[in-house]
Design an enzyme around this catalytic site. Sequence first.
Site, mmCIF file in Angstrom:
data_model
loop_
_atom_site.group_PDB
_atom_site.id
_atom_site.type_symbol
_atom_site.label_atom_id
_atom_site.label_comp_id
_atom_site.label_asym_id
_atom_site.label_seq_id
_atom_site.Cartn_x
_atom_site.Cartn_y
_atom_site.Cartn_z
ATOM 1 N N SER A 1 19.016 28.473 13.748
ATOM 2 C CA SER A 1 18.331 27.262 14.184
ATOM 3 C C SER A 1 19.063 26.652 15.377
ATOM 4 O O SER A 1 20.287 26.757 15.491
ATOM 5 C CB SER A 1 18.362 26.271 13.016
ATOM 6 O OG SER A 1 17.972 24.986 13.434
ATOM 7 N N LYS B 1 23.836 26.958 8.231
ATOM 8 C CA LYS B 1 23.373 27.926 9.237
ATOM 9 C C LYS B 1 24.546 28.413 10.089
ATOM 10 O O LYS B 1 24.673 29.591 10.406
ATOM 11 C CB LYS B 1 22.300 27.297 10.136
ATOM 12 C CG LYS B 1 20.978 27.058 9.440
ATOM 13 C CD LYS B 1 20.223 28.363 9.224
ATOM 14 C CE LYS B 1 19.103 28.237 8.228
ATOM 15 N NZ LYS B 1 18.487 29.470 7.812
ATOM 16 N N TYR C 1 22.892 21.183 5.918
ATOM 17 C CA TYR C 1 21.937 22.246 6.285
ATOM 18 C C TYR C 1 22.424 22.969 7.546
ATOM 19 O O TYR C 1 22.535 24.197 7.588
ATOM 20 C CB TYR C 1 20.526 21.676 6.515
ATOM 21 C CG TYR C 1 19.621 22.674 7.186
ATOM 22 C CD1 TYR C 1 19.114 23.760 6.491
ATOM 23 C CD2 TYR C 1 19.306 22.572 8.551
ATOM 24 C CE1 TYR C 1 18.316 24.718 7.109
ATOM 25 C CE2 TYR C 1 18.511 23.513 9.180
ATOM 26 C CZ TYR C 1 18.020 24.586 8.458
ATOM 27 O OH TYR C 1 17.234 25.532 9.090
HETATM 28 P P1 NAD Z 1 9.916 27.782 4.090
HETATM 29 O O1 NAD Z 1 10.563 26.889 3.096
HETATM 30 O O2 NAD Z 1 8.454 27.634 4.327
HETATM 31 O O3 NAD Z 1 10.199 29.309 3.703
HETATM 32 C C1 NAD Z 1 11.380 29.711 3.060
HETATM 33 C C2 NAD Z 1 10.992 30.617 1.904
HETATM 34 O O4 NAD Z 1 12.186 31.052 1.236
HETATM 35 C C3 NAD Z 1 10.115 29.921 0.842
HETATM 36 O O5 NAD Z 1 8.976 30.698 0.586
HETATM 37 C C4 NAD Z 1 11.033 29.837 -0.377
HETATM 38 O O6 NAD Z 1 10.295 29.942 -1.589
HETATM 39 C C5 NAD Z 1 11.977 31.002 -0.163
HETATM 40 N N1 NAD Z 1 13.301 30.854 -0.788
HETATM 41 C C6 NAD Z 1 14.130 29.779 -0.737
HETATM 42 N N2 NAD Z 1 15.273 30.042 -1.407
HETATM 43 C C7 NAD Z 1 15.171 31.311 -1.871
HETATM 44 C C8 NAD Z 1 16.019 32.154 -2.638
HETATM 45 N N3 NAD Z 1 17.211 31.720 -3.062
HETATM 46 N N4 NAD Z 1 15.596 33.401 -2.946
HETATM 47 C C9 NAD Z 1 14.374 33.846 -2.546
HETATM 48 N N5 NAD Z 1 13.529 33.085 -1.819
HETATM 49 C C10 NAD Z 1 13.922 31.836 -1.486
HETATM 50 O O7 NAD Z 1 10.720 27.623 5.461
HETATM 51 P P2 NAD Z 1 10.365 28.121 6.936
HETATM 52 O O8 NAD Z 1 10.035 26.940 7.742
HETATM 53 O O9 NAD Z 1 9.443 29.259 6.885
HETATM 54 O O10 NAD Z 1 11.808 28.600 7.404
HETATM 55 C C11 NAD Z 1 12.234 29.947 7.266
HETATM 56 C C12 NAD Z 1 13.672 30.069 7.722
HETATM 57 O O11 NAD Z 1 13.770 29.628 9.063
HETATM 58 C C13 NAD Z 1 14.653 29.233 6.919
HETATM 59 O O12 NAD Z 1 15.848 29.967 6.767
HETATM 60 C C14 NAD Z 1 14.902 28.029 7.807
HETATM 61 O O13 NAD Z 1 16.167 27.461 7.585
HETATM 62 C C15 NAD Z 1 14.786 28.648 9.182
HETATM 63 N N6 NAD Z 1 14.402 27.676 10.217
HETATM 64 C C16 NAD Z 1 13.288 26.919 10.035
HETATM 65 C C17 NAD Z 1 12.937 25.970 10.994
HETATM 66 C C18 NAD Z 1 11.747 25.076 10.795
HETATM 67 O O14 NAD Z 1 11.702 24.021 11.416
HETATM 68 N N7 NAD Z 1 10.756 25.432 9.996
HETATM 69 C C19 NAD Z 1 13.716 25.842 12.155
HETATM 70 C C20 NAD Z 1 14.841 26.659 12.319
HETATM 71 C C21 NAD Z 1 15.176 27.573 11.327
HETATM 72 C C1 WQD Z 2 11.166 16.004 15.881
HETATM 73 C C2 WQD Z 2 11.126 14.663 16.616
HETATM 74 C C3 WQD Z 2 12.207 12.887 15.422
HETATM 75 C C4 WQD Z 2 9.352 12.793 12.067
HETATM 76 C C5 WQD Z 2 14.594 19.536 12.429
HETATM 77 C C6 WQD Z 2 15.913 20.069 11.935
HETATM 78 C C7 WQD Z 2 16.265 21.331 12.647
HETATM 79 C C8 WQD Z 2 15.124 22.339 12.597
HETATM 80 C C9 WQD Z 2 13.814 21.753 12.981
HETATM 81 C C10 WQD Z 2 15.465 23.846 10.766
HETATM 82 C C11 WQD Z 2 12.438 13.883 16.545
HETATM 83 C C12 WQD Z 2 10.716 12.610 15.557
HETATM 84 C C13 WQD Z 2 10.016 13.103 13.234
HETATM 85 C C14 WQD Z 2 8.708 11.525 11.956
HETATM 86 C C15 WQD Z 2 9.414 11.015 14.203
HETATM 87 N N1 WQD Z 2 14.912 22.837 11.263
HETATM 88 N N2 WQD Z 2 10.041 12.239 14.296
HETATM 89 N N3 WQD Z 2 8.768 10.692 13.050
HETATM 90 O O1 WQD Z 2 14.764 16.752 13.890
HETATM 91 O O2 WQD Z 2 14.175 18.137 15.934
HETATM 92 O O3 WQD Z 2 14.714 19.264 13.807
HETATM 93 O O4 WQD Z 2 13.580 20.546 12.234
HETATM 94 O O5 WQD Z 2 16.374 24.497 11.234
HETATM 95 O O6 WQD Z 2 17.406 21.824 12.042
HETATM 96 O O7 WQD Z 2 16.909 19.096 12.172
HETATM 97 O O8 WQD Z 2 12.568 18.047 14.013
HETATM 98 O O9 WQD Z 2 10.251 17.580 13.409
HETATM 99 O O10 WQD Z 2 12.102 16.362 12.176
HETATM 100 O O11 WQD Z 2 11.629 15.795 14.545
HETATM 101 O O12 WQD Z 2 9.420 10.219 15.133
HETATM 102 O O13 WQD Z 2 8.117 11.166 10.911
HETATM 103 O O14 WQD Z 2 10.149 13.826 15.979
HETATM 104 O O15 WQD Z 2 12.933 11.704 15.538
HETATM 105 O O16 WQD Z 2 12.581 13.208 17.779
HETATM 106 P P1 WQD Z 2 14.136 17.943 14.471
HETATM 107 P P2 WQD Z 2 11.603 16.957 13.449
#
Ligand code: NAD
Ligand code: WQD
Length: 337
Positions: free
Chosen positions: A124, A152, A148
């Site tokens: 991330s 990562k 979190y």
């Molecule tokens: P998500 O929660 O929709 O998907 C994660 C999946 O992993 C879920 O289906 C959950 O049931 C499964 N899971 C959780 N713990 C588990 C375990 N111990 N064993 C087996 N399965 C398990 O999340 P997402 O948004 O699809 O994110 C996927 C990955 O990408 C995550 O690692 C997340 O940290 C990373 N990521 C997400 C974002 C984002 O904003 N969505 C941003 C950067 C990184």
């Molecule tokens: C985006 C913008 C908020 C909600 C997070 C995690 C990051 C990654 C992605 C997994 C910001 C604003 C949000 C609301 C708002 N996840 N906001 N009102 O914070 O950039 O990143 O998700 O790895 O690790 O930190 O994403 O979508 O929460 O926020 O004004 O109700 O929207 O302040 O500027 P963020 P976000």
Amino acid sequence: MNILVTGGMGYIGSHTCIQLIHAGMTPIIFDNLDNSKASVLPRIEKVCGQQPQFIQGDIRNKQRLIEVLKQHDIDAVIHFAGLKAVGESVQKPLEYYDNNVNGTLVLVDAMRECGVKSLVFSSSATVYGDPASVPITESFPTSATNPYGRSKLMVEECLTDFQAANPEWSITLLRYFNPVGSHPSGELGEDPQGIPNNLMPFVSQVAVGRREFLSVFGSDYPTKDGTGVRDYIHVMDLADGHIAALQKVGSQSGLHVYNLGTGNGSSVLEMVAAFEQASGQPVPYQLVERRPGDIAECWADPSKAEKELGWVATKTLEDMTQDTWRWQSGNPNGYPE
Ligand code: NAD
Ligand code: WQD
């Protein structure tokens, strides 16, 4: 190629499975359904004519993983499984370190025992902490501001050490910026449980009438309009980034690190306006205090992925907002039970 997709039932994983199938690969999903529903499977079938195999299991269960890796003759693993809510991680750090860090170590150990040496990991942009400048390149210093993000970062560091000790492995760290949007069919999308933490799911729930108004966290940032600026990337572009990574570096030994972003920054108010335009619905909002831990702005320099993987994000803000609306309006309460 047989690809084990941990967390493949979730938001990014399910969209990636579709693109894997389109690319002629065979995804095998391993997920404990902690944050997803089994009803995503017939949706995947509806859009690509095939239902991936699904094994319900936890990545912390090494024996189960070993069975699956052997039984399905796995060539590479894409590792999405984990917990991802920043606020929750502050309350439950142990659960985050156990799922995200311990879970990854167990997975890699199982892969090692089975001779599977290719891994793509969901990292991330949070690993850049509060960046000194934008756009952010892969060589920027890393840091963490919450459990979190630290999980990562820890996984990145563990995998870096492991790869150095096992140079024949291919390990790819993909640093996602802000994934948004849905499959263009409207059949799949993001389905957060409870109150959404992230901007786009919250905005779309306001537009569909599930929530009254959006709280805009901070309007006094040193940005174009005072609200936070992020690099929103369409989940289908992100999914394609995984296919590109597997194809270009998945069988090349080494540690490969890429930003997956668009290179453009959009403010909260720009996202609200784009969403209103796409949905034809008003999105009422109130300007409130900054959310603790938020940064002013963050966007990627994605040129390394373009140069080395031949991958570039192609979808526009209109695509992101229109596709989100198609999913949200067709499935106002997310996936069925
Ligand atoms: P998500 O929660 O929709 O998907 C994660 C999946 O992993 C879920 O289906 C959950 O049931 C499964 N899971 C959780 N713990 C588990 C375990 N111990 N064993 C087996 N399965 C398990 O999340 P997402 O948004 O699809 O994110 C996927 C990955 O990408 C995550 O690692 C997340 O940290 C990373 N990521 C997400 C974002 C984002 O904003 N969505 C941003 C950067 C990184
Ligand atoms: C985006 C913008 C908020 C909600 C997070 C995690 C990051 C990654 C992605 C997994 C910001 C604003 C949000 C609301 C708002 N996840 N906001 N009102 O914070 O950039 O990143 O998700 O790895 O690790 O930190 O994403 O979508 O929460 O926020 O004004 O109700 O929207 O302040 O500027 P963020 P976000």
